[in-house]
Design a protein around this motif. Sequence first.
Motif, short mmCIF file in Angstrom:
data_model
loop_
_atom_site.label_atom_id
_atom_site.label_comp_id
_atom_site.label_asym_id
_atom_site.label_seq_id
_atom_site.Cartn_x
_atom_site.Cartn_y
_atom_site.Cartn_z
N VAL A 1 1.15 -1.19 0.00
CA VAL A 1 0.04 -0.01 -0.04
C VAL A 1 0.65 1.22 -0.03
O VAL A 1 0.67 2.29 -0.90
N ARG A 2 2.02 1.16 0.91
CA ARG A 2 2.77 2.36 1.04
C ARG A 2 3.58 2.52 -0.28
O ARG A 2 3.72 3.64 -1.01
N ALA A 3 4.05 1.51 -0.65
CA ALA A 3 5.02 1.54 -1.90
C ALA A 3 4.19 2.03 -3.30
O ALA A 3 4.75 2.75 -4.22
N PHE A 4 2.56 1.55 -3.21
CA PHE A 4 2.03 1.89 -4.49
C PHE A 4 1.36 3.26 -4.39
O PHE A 4 0.88 3.79 -5.32
N GLY A 5 1.61 3.81 -3.24
CA GLY A 5 0.99 5.23 -2.90
C GLY A 5 -0.65 5.04 -2.66
O GLY A 5 -1.13 6.19 -2.62
N LEU A 6 -1.19 4.02 -2.27
CA LEU A 6 -2.45 3.85 -2.00
C LEU A 6 -2.77 4.83 -0.77
O LEU A 6 -4.14 4.99 -0.71
N HIS A 7 -1.91 5.26 0.06
CA HIS A 7 -2.14 5.61 1.12
C HIS A 7 -2.23 7.16 1.07
O HIS A 7 -2.81 8.07 1.76
N GLN A 8 -1.84 7.76 -0.04
CA GLN A 8 -2.09 9.12 -0.57
C GLN A 8 -3.34 9.36 -1.20
O GLN A 8 -3.68 8.86 -2.28
N THR A 9 -4.45 9.93 -0.52
CA THR A 9 -5.71 10.01 -0.75
C THR A 9 -5.94 11.01 -2.03
O THR A 9 -7.14 11.02 -2.46
N GLU A 10 -5.09 11.93 -2.17
CA GLU A 10 -5.40 12.75 -3.25
C GLU A 10 -4.86 12.62 -4.73
O GLU A 10 -5.02 13.45 -5.64
N THR A 11 -3.90 11.52 -4.82
CA THR A 11 -3.63 11.23 -6.06
C THR A 11 -3.62 9.85 -6.26
O THR A 11 -3.55 8.97 -5.50
N THR A 12 -3.63 9.34 -7.41
CA THR A 12 -3.83 7.93 -7.97
C THR A 12 -2.16 7.37 -7.83
O THR A 12 -1.29 8.35 -7.96
N PRO A 13 -1.90 5.94 -7.92
CA PRO A 13 -0.80 5.50 -8.01
C PRO A 13 0.02 5.82 -9.31
O PRO A 13 1.28 5.96 -9.34
N CYS A 14 -0.56 6.30 -10.43
CA CYS A 14 -0.05 6.78 -11.41
C CYS A 14 0.08 8.36 -11.63
O CYS A 14 0.68 8.90 -12.48
N GLY A 15 0.05 8.98 -10.39
CA GLY A 15 0.23 10.39 -10.19
C GLY A 15 -0.69 11.26 -10.47
O GLY A 15 -0.21 12.40 -10.74
N GLN A 16 -1.88 10.93 -11.03
CA GLN A 16 -2.81 11.89 -11.48
C GLN A 16 -3.64 12.31 -10.05
O GLN A 16 -3.77 11.94 -9.08
N PRO A 17 -3.79 13.85 -10.07
CA PRO A 17 -4.59 14.57 -9.13
C PRO A 17 -5.94 14.40 -8.93
O PRO A 17 -6.84 15.17 -9.04
N ILE A 18 -6.12 13.09 -8.56
CA ILE A 18 -7.45 12.95 -8.32
C ILE A 18 -7.36 11.58 -7.43
O ILE A 18 -6.54 10.71 -7.35
N SER A 19 -8.36 11.37 -6.75
CA SER A 19 -8.42 10.38 -5.64
C SER A 19 -8.72 8.90 -6.51
O SER A 19 -9.14 8.92 -7.49
N VAL A 20 -8.21 7.97 -5.67
CA VAL A 20 -8.23 6.40 -6.22
C VAL A 20 -9.87 6.14 -6.69
O VAL A 20 -10.22 5.73 -7.52
N SER A 21 -10.46 6.51 -5.57
CA SER A 21 -12.14 6.18 -5.59
C SER A 21 -12.76 6.92 -6.79
O SER A 21 -13.50 6.33 -7.75
N GLU A 22 -12.17 8.22 -7.09
CA GLU A 22 -12.56 9.16 -8.22
C GLU A 22 -12.37 8.25 -9.40
O GLU A 22 -13.20 8.29 -10.46
N ALA A 23 -10.92 7.94 -9.44
CA ALA A 23 -10.33 7.45 -10.57
C ALA A 23 -10.96 6.03 -11.29
O ALA A 23 -11.36 5.66 -12.05
N HIS A 24 -11.50 5.19 -9.86
CA HIS A 24 -12.15 3.95 -10.24
C HIS A 24 -13.80 4.14 -10.81
O HIS A 24 -13.95 3.63 -11.88
N ALA A 25 -14.28 5.30 -10.28
CA ALA A 25 -15.79 5.64 -10.51
C ALA A 25 -15.61 6.02 -12.08
O ALA A 25 -16.48 5.54 -13.27
#
Length: 149
Positions: free
Chosen positions: A21-45
């Motif tokens: 989770v830490r290595a992939f950046g999933l704990h950083q709520t404001e960006t996706t693991p690919c560095g986009q400025p959107i939450s993971v939940s928003e990106a999945h939706a």
Amino acid sequence: MSRKHSADDPAALQAAVAGFVRAFGLHQTETTPCGQPISVSEAHAMGELAQDGELRQVELTRRRRLQKSTVSRLVGQLTGRGWVERAQAEDDGRGVVLRLTPAGRQAAQNLAEARRERFARLLDSIPAHERAGVLHAFDVMREAWDGDR
């Protein structure tokens, strides 16, 4: 695996998942693991909506495995960004249908491209002879998680 834990120790699994989770950046709520400025939940939706064209909000709730109130807030955020529009379902006056706006389709396309590029780099960094095992491990983890619910 840590020398402190054996493979049968739940703490070993917890440590491995937390490290991922830490290595992939999933704990950083404001960006996706690919560095986009959107939450993971928003990106999945956004991905679900891009894939299907439109979805009932209740179906998005089911697919994302989230609470109704969480999805309502999520849709509100995406609507606020101008990426999603809500409409009344034609066959059910209480149902809500979600669609990407033109700006939302562009944002979803940008997210998909960033995701493809990031996962291509990640896959390239995994030795070829270990790739099938890595994918299998993710399947086993997901099935175990689903079976434990």
